[in-house]
Design a protein around this motif. Structure first.
Motif, mmCIF file in Angstrom:
data_model
loop_
_atom_site.group_PDB
_atom_site.id
_atom_site.type_symbol
_atom_site.label_atom_id
_atom_site.label_comp_id
_atom_site.label_asym_id
_atom_site.label_seq_id
_atom_site.Cartn_x
_atom_site.Cartn_y
_atom_site.Cartn_z
ATOM 1 N N THR A 105 0.830 -1.203 0.000
ATOM 2 C CA THR A 105 0.000 0.000 0.000
ATOM 3 C C THR A 105 0.862 1.250 0.000
ATOM 4 O OG1 THR A 105 -0.093 0.033 2.405
ATOM 5 C CG2 THR A 105 -1.875 -1.112 1.266
ATOM 6 N N LYS A 106 0.232 2.347 -0.368
ATOM 7 C CA LYS A 106 0.808 3.676 -0.197
ATOM 8 C C LYS A 106 -0.110 4.454 0.734
ATOM 9 C CE LYS A 106 4.308 3.378 -3.076
ATOM 10 N NZ LYS A 106 5.714 3.506 -2.643
ATOM 11 N N HIS A 107 0.450 4.928 1.815
ATOM 12 C CA HIS A 107 -0.355 5.633 2.818
ATOM 13 C C HIS A 107 -0.583 7.075 2.390
ATOM 14 C CE1 HIS A 107 -2.094 6.212 6.719
ATOM 15 N NE2 HIS A 107 -1.308 7.242 6.961
ATOM 16 N N ILE A 108 -1.817 7.558 2.562
ATOM 17 C CA ILE A 108 -2.152 8.943 2.197
ATOM 18 C C ILE A 108 -2.403 9.792 3.437
ATOM 19 C CG2 ILE A 108 -3.676 10.422 0.837
ATOM 20 C CD1 ILE A 108 -4.383 8.025 -0.873
ATOM 21 N N PHE A 109 -3.360 9.371 4.266
ATOM 22 C CA PHE A 109 -3.692 10.133 5.475
ATOM 23 C C PHE A 109 -3.829 9.196 6.672
ATOM 24 C CE2 PHE A 109 -5.786 12.764 2.112
ATOM 25 C CZ PHE A 109 -5.042 13.922 2.280
ATOM 26 N N ASP A 110 -3.451 9.696 7.851
ATOM 27 C CA ASP A 110 -3.705 8.994 9.102
ATOM 28 C C ASP A 110 -5.123 9.265 9.564
ATOM 29 O OD1 ASP A 110 -1.099 7.980 9.399
ATOM 30 O OD2 ASP A 110 -0.406 9.866 10.291
ATOM 31 N N LYS A 111 -5.622 8.407 10.444
ATOM 32 C CA LYS A 111 -6.895 8.680 11.098
ATOM 33 C C LYS A 111 -6.745 9.946 11.941
ATOM 34 C CE LYS A 111 -10.179 7.168 14.552
ATOM 35 N NZ LYS A 111 -10.501 6.240 15.658
ATOM 36 N N GLY A 112 -7.725 10.831 11.878
ATOM 37 C CA GLY A 112 -7.704 12.054 12.671
ATOM 38 C C GLY A 112 -6.821 13.142 12.107
ATOM 39 N N GLU A 113 -6.305 12.955 10.897
ATOM 40 C CA GLU A 113 -5.448 13.985 10.297
ATOM 41 C C GLU A 113 -6.297 15.158 9.811
ATOM 42 O OE1 GLU A 113 -2.006 14.375 6.829
ATOM 43 O OE2 GLU A 113 -2.484 12.419 7.695
ATOM 44 N N ARG A 114 -5.801 16.365 10.064
ATOM 45 C CA ARG A 114 -6.522 17.560 9.643
ATOM 46 C C ARG A 114 -6.498 17.677 8.134
ATOM 47 N NH1 ARG A 114 -5.477 22.582 7.973
ATOM 48 N NH2 ARG A 114 -6.836 24.299 8.617
ATOM 49 N N ILE A 115 -7.672 17.831 7.538
ATOM 50 C CA ILE A 115 -7.787 17.962 6.094
ATOM 51 C C ILE A 115 -7.994 19.414 5.708
ATOM 52 C CG2 ILE A 115 -9.132 17.314 4.053
ATOM 53 C CD1 ILE A 115 -7.428 15.061 5.210
ATOM 54 N N THR A 116 -8.883 20.082 6.418
ATOM 55 C CA THR A 116 -9.155 21.490 6.150
ATOM 56 C C THR A 116 -9.886 22.059 7.364
ATOM 57 O OG1 THR A 116 -10.097 23.039 4.526
ATOM 58 C CG2 THR A 116 -11.393 21.073 5.026
ATOM 59 N N SER A 117 -10.304 23.290 7.276
ATOM 60 C CA SER A 117 -11.098 23.899 8.344
ATOM 61 C C SER A 117 -12.142 24.813 7.726
ATOM 62 C CB SER A 117 -10.206 24.683 9.312
ATOM 63 O OG SER A 117 -9.559 25.740 8.640
ATOM 64 N N LEU A 118 -13.164 25.097 8.501
ATOM 65 C CA LEU A 118 -14.239 25.987 8.060
ATOM 66 C C LEU A 118 -14.404 27.116 9.069
ATOM 67 C CD1 LEU A 118 -17.019 23.436 7.044
ATOM 68 C CD2 LEU A 118 -15.581 24.777 5.499
ATOM 69 N N ASN A 119 -14.742 28.273 8.575
ATOM 70 C CA ASN A 119 -15.105 29.403 9.433
ATOM 71 C C ASN A 119 -16.607 29.617 9.330
ATOM 72 O OD1 ASN A 119 -12.538 30.182 10.466
ATOM 73 N ND2 ASN A 119 -12.021 30.978 8.444
ATOM 74 N N LEU A 120 -17.323 29.290 10.400
ATOM 75 C CA LEU A 120 -18.770 29.404 10.404
ATOM 76 C C LEU A 120 -19.198 30.483 11.395
ATOM 77 C CD1 LEU A 120 -19.743 25.618 10.377
ATOM 78 C CD2 LEU A 120 -19.543 27.167 8.439
ATOM 79 N N LEU A 121 -20.035 31.393 10.941
ATOM 80 C CA LEU A 121 -20.436 32.530 11.770
ATOM 81 C C LEU A 121 -21.367 32.132 12.908
ATOM 82 C CD1 LEU A 121 -21.068 35.231 9.018
ATOM 83 C CD2 LEU A 121 -19.153 35.121 10.623
ATOM 84 N N LYS A 122 -22.173 31.098 12.713
ATOM 85 C CA LYS A 122 -23.207 30.779 13.685
ATOM 86 C C LYS A 122 -22.806 29.705 14.688
ATOM 87 C CE LYS A 122 -27.009 32.267 10.702
ATOM 88 N NZ LYS A 122 -28.301 31.894 10.081
ATOM 89 N N THR A 123 -21.503 29.428 14.794
ATOM 90 C CA THR A 123 -21.021 28.465 15.779
ATOM 91 C C THR A 123 -20.239 29.184 16.864
ATOM 92 O OG1 THR A 123 -19.045 28.039 14.449
ATOM 93 C CG2 THR A 123 -20.919 26.566 14.141
ATOM 94 N N GLU A 124 -20.248 28.623 18.070
ATOM 95 C CA GLU A 124 -19.553 29.238 19.196
ATOM 96 C C GLU A 124 -18.056 29.336 18.912
ATOM 97 O OE1 GLU A 124 -19.619 31.302 22.661
ATOM 98 O OE2 GLU A 124 -21.384 30.463 21.637
ATOM 99 N N ARG A 125 -17.508 28.250 18.376
ATOM 100 C CA ARG A 125 -16.108 28.265 17.951
ATOM 101 C C ARG A 125 -16.087 28.529 16.448
ATOM 102 N NH1 ARG A 125 -11.259 26.018 19.775
ATOM 103 N NH2 ARG A 125 -12.320 25.088 21.564
ATOM 104 N N LYS A 126 -15.454 29.589 16.033
ATOM 105 C CA LYS A 126 -15.555 30.013 14.644
ATOM 106 C C LYS A 126 -14.790 29.091 13.692
ATOM 107 C CE LYS A 126 -15.634 34.372 12.105
ATOM 108 N NZ LYS A 126 -15.222 35.794 12.126
ATOM 109 N N ASN A 127 -13.599 28.644 14.124
ATOM 110 C CA ASN A 127 -12.764 27.801 13.267
ATOM 111 C C ASN A 127 -13.056 26.333 13.550
ATOM 112 O OD1 ASN A 127 -9.998 26.269 12.741
ATOM 113 N ND2 ASN A 127 -10.094 28.071 11.417
#
Length: 393
Positions: free
Chosen positions: A286-308
């Motif tokens: 195999t060729k490994h691409i991502f680990d479990k729990g690896e950060r892929i991206t993030s979102l900035n949402l206005l209506k959540t307590e934590r923005k990021n």
């Protein structure tokens, strides 16, 4: 690795993985009907864990009694409860009369005894304790019947059509059945919780160490000692089921799952599993691409307590190919949902990650939120509005 970001009605991120080796097959591998790896078993299957690619299949959809391999599903629900915070490793569980009275494989729990979740988990994973299985089932769901309902709900959620459970242990029961394929899929799901192998890989240990009722645990799966890389999962035996084993082993970056049902003897069962593992490691990598729990991206949402909001993989992701094959170009395509219903619990699915070779999808993996996401309070929204006005001046 090059990144390219596209925006449509959903967010889509494409990662081009140049020079990465890929091997794609239909759900049954190209060798499933041309080799004989399980002559001494009624049913068997061999597959790679991350992709689910099948290397070998012998009557893998035939319904058979799974015996104590049933506990793979029991362990899966226990690990989910631990992941979600509904259960703690050091929490002590009081053992009921019913749990203590279970026959078959057991760790000889006594009614009224208290044992930590960690030790009960060890009792299931190493010694196949029926009493430990029922004790944790009762803790999670209130009683075994309610827990079995959760087991069968999980079967449906996984899309498995040939499995039905009547108990948490695998003790003989009417209308209690599974298949080699379904057992492999449940094992695949369980192995998302990588810490489970810390328990299933133990060959020997003790419970109640130093006390009068000290109990010596010896793994029912002898391959964890005698086959390099084997670190789980679960054996099974009843007069009807004969000798069964769902095993997993890891070598380099490749983890495989092998299931045997209905072998005539322990020796035949272990030899068949060993031969299947040899085949996988000798012919594939195999060729490994991502680990479990690896950060892929993030979102900035206005209506959540934590923005990021951090978006992570729900399990490890790889590609698999035959040894010596020419490499091909693949890409990962990430789609995030355009709308979210708040609040979101840790582990909630918010998108998918597809590994693609041209138009062909090699694998797909849910993307999840790293932590609980609460809806923003009125105070938080007010502060953000004020800040936005100040920034616009």
């Amino acid at each position: 690795m090059k990144k390219k970001l596209l925006i449509t009605s959903m967010m889509v991120i494409v990662y081009s993985l140049f020079g990465m080796s890929v091997y794609a097959e239909e759900s049954k591998g190209d060798q499933t009907n041309s080799i004989n790896l399980a002559d001494n078993a009624k049913s068997a299957i061999l597959l790679e864990r991350d992709t689910g690619q099948v290397f070998y299949d012998k009557d893998a959809q035939v319904k058979l009694p799974p015996a104590s391999m049933t506990k793979i599903m029991t362990l899966l629900l226990i690990m989910e409860a631990l992941e979600q915070g509904d259960l703690k490793y050091e929490e002590k569980v009081r053992v009921s009369e019913r749990a203590a009275s279970m026959g078959g494989s057991q760790i000889f729990l006594e009614a009224g005894e208290e044992m930590t979740v960690k030790d009960l988990l060890k009792g299931i994973a190493v010694a196949s304790g029926n009493d430990a299985s029922v004790a944790l089932a009762e803790r999670i769901a209130g009683n075994e019947k309610a827990f079995v309902k959760k087991m069968n709900q999980k079967v449906k959620k996984l899309g498995l059509e040939n499995t039905k459970f009547q108990n948490t242990t695998g003790l003989p029961a009417e209308d209690h059945y599974s298949t080699a394929y379904d057992m492999a899929m449940i094992a695949k799901e369980l192995l998302k919780y990588e810490e489970i192998t810390k328990y299933t890989s133990i060959y020997e240990d003790y419970l109640r160490k130093g006390k009068e009722n000290e109990f010596w645990l010896v793994n029912t799966n002898k391959l964890v000692k005698f086959y390099p890389g084997v670190d789980g999962l679960k054996t099974g035996y009843t007069n009807e089921a004969k000798y069964c084993l769902t095993a997993t082993a890891k070598k380099d970056d490749m983890r495989v799952i092998a299931v045997v049902m209905g072998a005539g003897t322990i020796k035949e069962r272990n030899a068949t599993i060993s031969g299947m593992l040899d085949y996988a490691f000798n012919h594939y990598e195999t060729k490994h691409i991502f680990d479990k729990g690896e950060r892929i991206t993030s979102l900035n949402l206005l209506k959540t307590e934590r923005k990021n909001i951090e978006i992570i993989t729900s399990e490890s992701i790889s590609t698999v190919h035959r040894k010596g094959e020419d490499t091909k170009n693949v890409e990962t395509v990430i789609t995030l949902d355009s709308e979210f219903t708040l609040p979101l619990k840790k582990g909630s699915k918010v998108g998918m990650l597809y590994v693609k070779d041209g138009d062909k999808t090699l694998s797909k993996t849910p993307l999840t939120v790293k932590e609980d996401i609460e809806k923003a309070s009125y105070l938080t929204l007010f502060k953000r509005s004020v800040q936005k006005l100040a920034n616009s001046r």
